[in-house]
Design a protein around this motif. Structure first.
Motif, mmCIF file in Angstrom:
data_model
loop_
_atom_site.group_PDB
_atom_site.id
_atom_site.type_symbol
_atom_site.label_atom_id
_atom_site.label_comp_id
_atom_site.label_asym_id
_atom_site.label_seq_id
_atom_site.Cartn_x
_atom_site.Cartn_y
_atom_site.Cartn_z
ATOM 1 N N THR A 129 14.222 -25.562 -38.002
ATOM 2 C CA THR A 129 13.388 -24.557 -36.936
ATOM 3 C C THR A 129 12.928 -25.678 -35.960
ATOM 4 N N THR A 130 13.366 -25.373 -34.734
ATOM 5 C CA THR A 130 13.100 -26.289 -33.519
ATOM 6 C C THR A 130 11.677 -26.047 -33.062
ATOM 7 N N ALA B 50 11.573 -28.357 -41.439
ATOM 8 C CA ALA B 50 12.840 -28.580 -42.328
ATOM 9 C C ALA B 50 12.219 -27.815 -43.824
ATOM 10 N N GLU B 51 13.119 -26.858 -44.131
ATOM 11 C CA GLU B 51 12.863 -26.364 -45.599
ATOM 12 C C GLU B 51 14.177 -26.216 -46.174
ATOM 13 N N ILE B 52 13.797 -26.487 -47.803
ATOM 14 C CA ILE B 52 15.294 -26.301 -48.468
ATOM 15 C C ILE B 52 14.951 -25.255 -49.229
ATOM 16 N N ALA C 124 1.612 -24.305 -41.882
ATOM 17 C CA ALA C 124 3.039 -24.671 -41.628
ATOM 18 C C ALA C 124 3.677 -23.728 -42.682
ATOM 19 N N SER C 125 3.368 -23.780 -43.977
ATOM 20 C CA SER C 125 3.919 -23.151 -45.035
ATOM 21 C C SER C 125 4.180 -21.501 -44.709
ATOM 22 N N ASP C 126 3.433 -20.934 -43.700
ATOM 23 C CA ASP C 126 3.458 -19.711 -43.298
ATOM 24 C C ASP C 126 5.201 -19.369 -42.650
ATOM 25 N N ILE C 127 5.587 -20.395 -42.311
ATOM 26 C CA ILE C 127 6.868 -20.196 -41.719
ATOM 27 C C ILE C 127 7.822 -19.286 -42.583
ATOM 28 N N ASN D 218 -0.886 -29.385 -39.083
ATOM 29 C CA ASN D 218 -1.561 -28.654 -38.005
ATOM 30 C C ASN D 218 -0.851 -28.666 -36.614
ATOM 31 N N LEU D 219 -0.444 -29.685 -36.222
ATOM 32 C CA LEU D 219 0.417 -29.822 -35.148
ATOM 33 C C LEU D 219 1.713 -28.763 -35.217
ATOM 34 N N GLN D 220 2.373 -28.704 -36.597
ATOM 35 C CA GLN D 220 3.467 -27.884 -36.691
ATOM 36 C C GLN D 220 3.202 -26.322 -36.633
ATOM 37 N N VAL D 221 2.022 -26.117 -37.368
ATOM 38 C CA VAL D 221 1.760 -24.506 -36.958
ATOM 39 C C VAL D 221 1.342 -24.304 -35.662
ATOM 40 N N GLU D 222 0.691 -25.262 -34.871
ATOM 41 C CA GLU D 222 0.300 -24.801 -33.651
ATOM 42 C C GLU D 222 1.594 -24.422 -32.804
#
Ligand code: ADP
Ligand code: ZN
Length: 432
Positions: A281-282, A259-261, A50-53, A16-20
């Motif tokens: 992503t920062t 982080a994604e791979i 967050a996975s919508d990144i 949640n924190l990540q997507v915000e």
């Protein structure tokens, strides 16, 4: 128990924190000329989890180069206080800019990383990496001060002075590049000191690929605990992912980065636990946010929870850069496969280099290997057997038989910074 409460957030809270934060990153990034153009039609409401990144485009090293120097900055230059550049290992360096808040946040991440391997304010830390534009200098330095350690900014090289500083000030923590650590360990003995009697306890090693065998070797030679440290200047520098005392992979600080791979060919996420290219992503950098940066570094997520209790996902040690791959006789080879074999052999010394040569119309590699002094005997048969045995073990690992040349210890020049593992001699010599 942890340096920062976010280290043990529940996964759902962390995501949640990540997507915000990601939404705020996109809003902010658009203030830069580069993302202003690239993301102008992006609807922020598309970012629900967050996975919508994956709905956002990648940023490549070429993008950064084409935007050099100021194209990714979200505010006026007056707001920036520092700049660093990548080491330029793979071509033109890229420049990275920090506001005061960015520097503070980076120092916090670095302090958190050191805390995770047991470094405390009572420690004395000697930073043996080069200062200047390289992030391993001031990045580690500010983190160490943030944690409250007495910090010795020794810089790179000058072995004797390093030893003197370590002894005079009872240094307990070293920050040192792994290839230099191997060299240094040998020098300490040559200077007449017993590594077991040195005051050091912990080494933070990183900035270049190295194998588990290399880590073990450093630990044994130096009588020290060595922890892997990963970072890249585009994501601030060190403090992006760090081992904890478990030594089972590096926690990516997921409150500060996503982080994604991915599969480098398709750009799609690989299956859980598979190796691919790390994309970063920062989430907290205000001055120069970077979205879905293709690092070219190859690794995998380590499945499962870490015994330390931190919930941030772990990445495995970097096996190399996509750019490091050699193709010899149709076979893909990474320098780390070679290092892994060499560093596991007791006769092999602390340095090696892979030379890319031409034999007839074919590319071939010649591995120059330093042999420990005690094995470098005059009996040619012994050396020839060793040479054969190295070639056979390498063939087992890389599936082609390389040329192997044995040299005396210290015969291969030691770079002051990151080791140069592959030298291309194909245009310089006609090999028989
Ligand atoms: P350059 O890419 O020019 O070397 P940097 O100084 O920013 O510039 O270095 C970042 C790179 O160093 C990473 O992308 C990675 O390839 C390598 N690196 C950093 N830390 C590690 C590590 N712990 N293990 C393996 N490689 C690392
Ligand atoms: Zn852990």
């Amino acid at each position: 128990m942890f340096y920062h409460p976010s280290e043990s957030l529940k996964r759902s809270e962390l995501e949640n924190l990540q997507v915000e934060r990601l939404r705020a990153v996109v809003e902010n990034a658009r203030k830069s000329p580069f993302y202003g153009e690239r993301l102008k039609d992006f609807d922020i409401r598309e970012l629900q989890t967050a996975s919508d990144i994956t709905k956002l485009p990648f940023t490549t090293k070429d993008d950064l180069r084409s935007q050099y120097p100021y194209g990714l900055l979200t505010r006026s230059l007056d707001d920036f206080v520092r700049l660093h550049a990548s080491s330029g290992t793979t071509g033109t360096p890229t420049a990275v800019f920090y506001t005061q808040k960015d520097i503070d946040q980076w120092a916090d991440l670095m302090a958190r990383s050191m805390y995770a391997v047991g470094v405390r304010r009572s420690d004395v830390l000697q930073n043996m990496s080069g200062y200047g534009l390289f992030t391993g200098g001031l990045g580690i330095h500010y983190g160490s001060e943030r944690l409250g350690c007495l910090t010795v900014p020794a810089g790179a090289g000058n072995t004797r002075r390093q030893i003197k500083l370590i002894r005079d000030f009872s240094v307990t923590v070293l920050h040192i590049i792994p290839s230099f650590a191997l060299y240094f360990a040998q020098k300490v003995v040559e200077e007449g000191f017993d590594p077991a009697e040195m005051p050091w306890k912990v080494a933070l090693i990183g900035a270049e690929p190295h194998t588990e065998e290399t880590r073990r070797r450093i630990e044994e030679l130096m009588h020290i605990k060595a922890y892997n440290s990963y970072g890249l200047s585009e994501m601030n520098g060190p403090g992006v992912a760090f081992e904890c005392t478990e030594q089972t992979g590096m926690h990516v600080w997921e409150d500060a980065y996503i982080a994604e791979i991915i599969d480098p060919a398709t750009g799609e996420h690989v299956a859980e636990g598979e190796v691919g290219e790390l994309v970063m992503t920062t989430l907290t950098r205000e001055g120069m946010p970077i979205i879905r940066y293709r690092t070219r570094d190859l690794t995998r997520f380590i499945p499962g929870q870490c015994a330390c209790g931190r919930t941030h996902r772990r990445i495995d040690r970097i096996t190399g850069r996509a750019d490091d791959m050699l193709i010899i006789k149709g076979v893909n080879i990474y320098p780390m496969q070679i290092e892994q074999v060499l560093m596991a052999m007791p006769e092999v010394g602390q340095n090696y280099v892979i030379e890319l040569i031409r034999e007839g119309f074919m590319d071939q590699i010649r591995v120059k290997v330093e042999v420990k002094e005690e094995y470098f005997v005059e009996d040619m048969r012994v050396l020839r057997n060793l040479q054969k045995s190295i070639a056979a073990r390498l063939c087992n690992e890389i599936l082609v038989t390389p040329r192997v040349e044995l040299v005396m210890h210290d015969a291969i020049p030691k770079a002051a910074g990151k080791a140069v593992r592959v030298v291309d001699l194909r245009d310089q010599e006609k090999d028989s």
